[in-house]
Design an enzyme around this catalytic site. Structure first.
Site, PDB file in Angstrom:
ATOM      1  N   ASP A 160      31.942  30.768  44.258  1.00  0.00           N
ATOM      2  CA  ASP A 160      31.395  31.404  43.053  1.00  0.00           C
ATOM      3  C   ASP A 160      30.507  30.396  42.328  1.00  0.00           C
ATOM      4  O   ASP A 160      30.989  29.351  41.865  1.00  0.00           O
ATOM      5  CB  ASP A 160      32.526  31.856  42.118  1.00  0.00           C
ATOM      6  CG  ASP A 160      33.252  33.086  42.641  1.00  0.00           C
ATOM      7  OD1 ASP A 160      32.841  33.629  43.690  1.00  0.00           O
ATOM      8  OD2 ASP A 160      34.219  33.510  41.985  1.00  0.00           O
TER       9      ASP A 160
ATOM     10  N   GLY B 141      40.266  47.538  32.083  1.00  0.00           N
ATOM     11  CA  GLY B 141      39.778  46.425  31.259  1.00  0.00           C
ATOM     12  C   GLY B 141      40.603  46.307  29.994  1.00  0.00           C
ATOM     13  O   GLY B 141      41.837  46.306  30.032  1.00  0.00           O
TER      14      GLY B 141
ATOM     15  N   ASP C 163      41.470  41.219  40.209  1.00  0.00           N
ATOM     16  CA  ASP C 163      42.123  40.542  41.342  1.00  0.00           C
ATOM     17  C   ASP C 163      43.497  40.026  40.923  1.00  0.00           C
ATOM     18  O   ASP C 163      44.462  40.114  41.690  1.00  0.00           O
ATOM     19  CB  ASP C 163      41.263  39.374  41.836  1.00  0.00           C
ATOM     20  CG  ASP C 163      39.915  39.836  42.335  1.00  0.00           C
ATOM     21  OD1 ASP C 163      39.811  40.993  42.785  1.00  0.00           O
ATOM     22  OD2 ASP C 163      38.956  39.043  42.275  1.00  0.00           O
TER      23      ASP C 163
END
Ligand code: RIB
Length: 301
Positions: free
Chosen positions: A14, A222, A252
């Site tokens: 990332d 969320g 995740d």
């Protein structure tokens, strides 16, 4: 005794840029800092399960470059994940991530070696599945491989958890083999071709997937928490308040934490609460990998 988890999926590097705000089309802005972190939905989910002291193996592919050795060395050094990861003559999967001051993100993923996880490669080692109780998959490796692995896992009566991210169409004969499906609301919209803007719409869409044979659906929402549905239970679990630094990988942390809860034999609702706590810890830390809380941290919340 805890069950054993096999996460099958992606490993990425990332490349994270911190920005004050996301830029517009054609605009150049100055980023604040560039971080090179471990990521990939497979690696992140495996780290979340391993942090709960669950015996966890990650099966995937990295390239033949400096990123691949960095990923392997870091995972071996910083986690208890057992690696079943091989190299292919490709670049390692890479994600370009921007995160803003509010912890939101924008991500572009380049599959690289994750795209080399073919059905043939899966077939070569398919018997590894026999050693595990819970199989966790996401959608950053090729779809034919995913469908093959779901079929084989179901045939061997394993518990199959699928995190359909990034969202892709799933055929009905595969849906009915999934024990737990964990889309967010946007992925749910793509899977069902239905609107998911309101809670009512989310419930309707989840019900359609249940009608197609998915045994349990958990929609991660969320900052609105999560919605869970099966034939006999329906739950809305609110989001826990936390100081948000970076929401990358919260889904995740949720899926990996949920797998860890099932490995500890938690029932559906308790597993949702457990996963929720892990995700709420993950958003307080920068980066997606190894950011969910430990079993002790979660139990202390
Ligand atoms: O879910 C977050 C992950 O998505 C990142 O780690 C990135 O690698 C992409 O796979």
């Amino acid at each position: 005794m805890d069950k054993k988890v096999l996460v099958i999926g992606s490993l990425n590097i990332d490349l994270v840029v911190k920005v004050d705000r996301f830029h517009q089309e054609g605009e150049t802005i100055l980023g604040k800092e560039l971080l090179t972190l471990i990521g990939g939905k497979g690696a992140n989910q495996a780290s979340a399960a391993a942090l709960q002291d669950i015996p966890t193996t990650l099966w995937g592919y990295v390239g033949e470059d400096s990123f691949s050795s960095h990923i392997m060395d870091t995972i071996k050094k910083d986690t208890a994940i057992d690696l079943f990861v091989k190299n292919t003559p490709n670049s390692t999967g890479t994600a370009l991530i921007e995160t803003d001051l509010t912890g939101k993100n924008r991500i572009v993923v380049i599959a690289g070696a994750n795209g080399d996880f073919t059905v043939d490669k899966a077939k070569e080692n398919i018997d590894i599945i026999n050693n595990y109780d819970i199989i966790v998959l996401q959608f950053e490796i090729p779809m034919p491989t995913i469908t093959y692995l779901i079929q084989e896992s179901a045939r061997r009566q394993k518990t199959v958890i699928v995190n359909p991210a990034p969202a892709l169409f799933i055929p009905d004969d595969i849906l009915e083999k999934i024990d737990y499906l964990t889309p967010n609301e946007h992925e749910l919209a793509i899977l069902t071709n239905m609107p998911t803007d309101t809670m009512d719409e989310i419930k309707k869409a989840a019900k359609v997937l249940l009608g197609k044979g998915v045994k349990n659906i958990i929609v991660t929402l969320g900052d609105k928490g999560a919605y869970g549905l099966n034939e006999i239970e329906e739950h809305e679990v609110p989001c826990r308040e936390s100081l948000v630094v970076d929401t990358t990988g919260a889904g995740d942390a949720y899926t990996g934490g949920f797998a860890a809860a099932l490995a500890q034999n938690y029932p559906f609702y308790d597993a949702m609460l457990y996963a929720n706590k892990g995700a709420s810890i993950s958003v307080t830390k920068l980066g997606a990998f190894n950011s969910a809380g430990s079993r002790e941290e979660i139990n202390n919340l």
